[in-house]
Scaffold this motif. Structure first.
Motif, short mmCIF file in Angstrom:
data_model
loop_
_atom_site.label_atom_id
_atom_site.label_comp_id
_atom_site.label_asym_id
_atom_site.label_seq_id
_atom_site.Cartn_x
_atom_site.Cartn_y
_atom_site.Cartn_z
N HIS A 107 0.87 -1.17 0.00
CA HIS A 107 0.00 0.00 0.00
C HIS A 107 0.91 1.22 0.00
O HIS A 107 1.99 1.18 0.59
CB HIS A 107 -0.91 0.01 1.22
N PHE A 108 0.47 2.29 -0.64
CA PHE A 108 1.35 3.45 -0.79
C PHE A 108 0.72 4.69 -0.14
O PHE A 108 -0.38 5.09 -0.48
CB PHE A 108 1.63 3.72 -2.27
N GLN A 109 1.47 5.23 0.82
CA GLN A 109 1.03 6.41 1.56
C GLN A 109 1.69 7.66 0.97
O GLN A 109 2.91 7.71 0.85
CB GLN A 109 1.42 6.27 3.03
N PRO A 110 0.91 8.67 0.61
CA PRO A 110 1.49 9.87 -0.03
C PRO A 110 2.47 10.61 0.89
O PRO A 110 2.25 10.71 2.10
CB PRO A 110 0.27 10.74 -0.33
N ILE A 111 3.53 11.13 0.31
CA ILE A 111 4.46 12.04 0.97
C ILE A 111 4.23 13.41 0.35
O ILE A 111 4.39 13.59 -0.86
CB ILE A 111 5.92 11.60 0.78
N MET A 112 3.84 14.36 1.17
CA MET A 112 3.39 15.66 0.67
C MET A 112 4.50 16.71 0.73
O MET A 112 5.31 16.73 1.66
CB MET A 112 2.19 16.16 1.46
N ASN A 113 4.53 17.57 -0.28
CA ASN A 113 5.36 18.76 -0.28
C ASN A 113 4.53 19.89 0.32
O ASN A 113 3.55 20.34 -0.29
CB ASN A 113 5.80 19.11 -1.70
N LEU A 114 4.89 20.35 1.52
CA LEU A 114 4.06 21.32 2.23
C LEU A 114 4.09 22.71 1.60
O LEU A 114 3.23 23.54 1.87
CB LEU A 114 4.50 21.41 3.70
N GLU A 115 5.07 22.98 0.74
CA GLU A 115 5.15 24.30 0.12
C GLU A 115 4.01 24.51 -0.87
O GLU A 115 3.48 25.62 -0.98
CB GLU A 115 6.50 24.47 -0.58
N ASP A 116 3.64 23.47 -1.60
CA ASP A 116 2.56 23.64 -2.58
C ASP A 116 1.49 22.54 -2.47
O ASP A 116 0.63 22.43 -3.34
CB ASP A 116 3.13 23.65 -4.00
N SER B 24 1.63 19.49 -3.00
CA SER B 24 1.68 18.48 -4.06
C SER B 24 2.23 17.17 -3.50
O SER B 24 2.88 17.14 -2.45
CB SER B 24 2.56 18.96 -5.21
N ILE B 25 1.98 16.08 -4.20
CA ILE B 25 2.51 14.78 -3.80
C ILE B 25 3.94 14.65 -4.29
O ILE B 25 4.22 14.72 -5.49
CB ILE B 25 1.64 13.64 -4.34
N TYR B 26 4.83 14.48 -3.34
CA TYR B 26 6.27 14.41 -3.62
C TYR B 26 6.70 12.98 -3.93
O TYR B 26 7.64 12.72 -4.68
CB TYR B 26 7.00 14.97 -2.40
N GLY B 27 6.01 12.03 -3.28
CA GLY B 27 6.33 10.62 -3.46
C GLY B 27 5.38 9.79 -2.63
O GLY B 27 4.37 10.27 -2.12
N TYR B 28 5.71 8.50 -2.50
CA TYR B 28 4.89 7.58 -1.71
C TYR B 28 5.79 6.70 -0.85
O TYR B 28 6.87 6.29 -1.29
CB TYR B 28 4.05 6.69 -2.62
N GLU B 29 5.32 6.44 0.36
CA GLU B 29 6.00 5.48 1.22
C GLU B 29 5.36 4.12 1.02
O GLU B 29 4.13 3.98 1.05
CB GLU B 29 5.89 5.89 2.68
N GLU C 212 7.89 10.70 -13.58
CA GLU C 212 9.32 10.80 -13.25
C GLU C 212 9.59 11.58 -11.96
O GLU C 212 10.56 11.31 -11.26
CB GLU C 212 10.08 11.45 -14.40
N ARG C 213 8.74 12.52 -11.63
CA ARG C 213 9.00 13.36 -10.46
C ARG C 213 8.62 12.68 -9.14
O ARG C 213 8.95 13.18 -8.06
CB ARG C 213 8.23 14.68 -10.58
N ILE C 214 7.93 11.55 -9.21
CA ILE C 214 7.43 10.88 -8.00
C ILE C 214 8.44 9.84 -7.53
O ILE C 214 8.91 9.00 -8.29
CB ILE C 214 6.07 10.21 -8.26
N ARG C 215 8.74 9.88 -6.23
CA ARG C 215 9.71 8.99 -5.63
C ARG C 215 9.01 7.93 -4.78
O ARG C 215 7.82 8.04 -4.49
CB ARG C 215 10.67 9.79 -4.73
N VAL C 216 9.79 6.93 -4.35
CA VAL C 216 9.25 5.89 -3.46
C VAL C 216 10.20 5.71 -2.28
O VAL C 216 11.41 5.71 -2.44
CB VAL C 216 9.04 4.55 -4.20
#
Length: 266
Positions: free
Chosen positions: A95-104, A106-111, A159-163
């Motif tokens: 299961h993938f939990q979003p990692i958020m960029n608090l500046e905007d 946006s979803i930075y990646g998923y754990e 491409e911009r999304i990390r894990v």
């Protein structure tokens, strides 16, 4: 575990044997392995195993204590076999939990979070099987599957999304981790810069083993995060010694900020 979140400290295994709810659970496990709820199966089995390993050389067990221990040990072996079968039968899932960029926002990646979709017990959370997999060494095989599947999933994302993948101290202290990561990146064709591994601060690391491994992982371009800062071992020492690129502050530390000057300073 007496009930819910209430715990009873047991000083000897004989004390455990006299604890009625513990003994009852153990007897039931002995009669019907796997038939009790997964919480009793996993928590009580591991507790019994550790109690015996710690005290068996100093405490002469009663016959009841011996019987309860072997009942729990038998059930622990049963659970380990279930984990093996679960890997072989593809019962584990991510299961993938979003990692958020608090500046905007946006979803930075998923754990990447592991769940065991057991055929009879339903969805089981890692709290109930990871420690048992570590004690038996099965975490190496399960961990390699988690890394591989996480990389393959992330390779299909933009491409911009990390894990981010959680790695236990047991995995760091065992050879083969770096090769497993390299193989996962190669097979999935995921760039190393899109992978991050997370190490929980509550896990004690052997510097002589963990540091070279983490340095090699970092040299590949992989980020390394400390998870749950403020909950475990020598937090400031860890920050100075290990090549962390990101820190996740524990909620418990955040909650203390208004009342605790030391927490504010940290």
């Amino acid at each position: 575990r007496v009930s819910g979140h209430q715990l009873s400290r047991l000083h000897t295994f004989e004390a455990a044997a006299r604890h009625s709810s513990f003994a009852l659970a153990a007897q039931e496990l002995a009669l019907t392995p796997g038939a009790v709820s997964h919480r009793i199966n996993m928590l009580e089995s591991e507790l019994g195993f550790r109690l015996f390993e710690r005290f068996h050389r100093r405490v002469e067990l009663t016959s009841d204590g011996e019987r309860i221990y072997w009942a729990l040990r038998k059930n622990l072996d049963y659970i380990n076999q279930e984990i093996i079968d679960g890997i072989d039968n593809k019962e584990f899932e991510l299961h993938f939990q979003p990692i958020m960029n608090l500046e905007d926002n946006s979803i930075y990646g998923y754990e990447s979070l592991t769940r065991w979709n057991h055929p009879t017990k339903g969805l089981i959370y890692p709290d109930y099987f990871i420690s048992i997999a570590e004690s038996s060494g099965l975490i190496v095989r399960l961990g390699e599957w988690i890394i591989r599947q996480s990389c393959e999933a992330a390779a299909r994302w933009p491409e911009r999304i990390r894990v981010a993948v959680n790695i236990s101290a047991y995995q760091l202290h065992n050879p083969g981790l770096v090769d497993a990561i390299k193989d996962a990146l190669r097979i999935s064709q995921l760039s190393a810069e899109r992978l991050e591994i997370e190490i929980t601060e509550s896990e004690k690391l052997d510097k002589s083993i963990a540091l070279p491994v983490l340095k090699e992982i970092r040299s590949l371009g992989i980020d390394i995060a400390m998870d749950d800062l403020g909950t475990g071992y020598a937090a400031l020492d860890y920050l100075l010694i290990y090549p962390f690129t990101r820190i996740k502050i524990a909620r418990t530390l955040i909650n203390k900020l208004e009342q605790d000057n030391a927490s504010q300073y940290l």
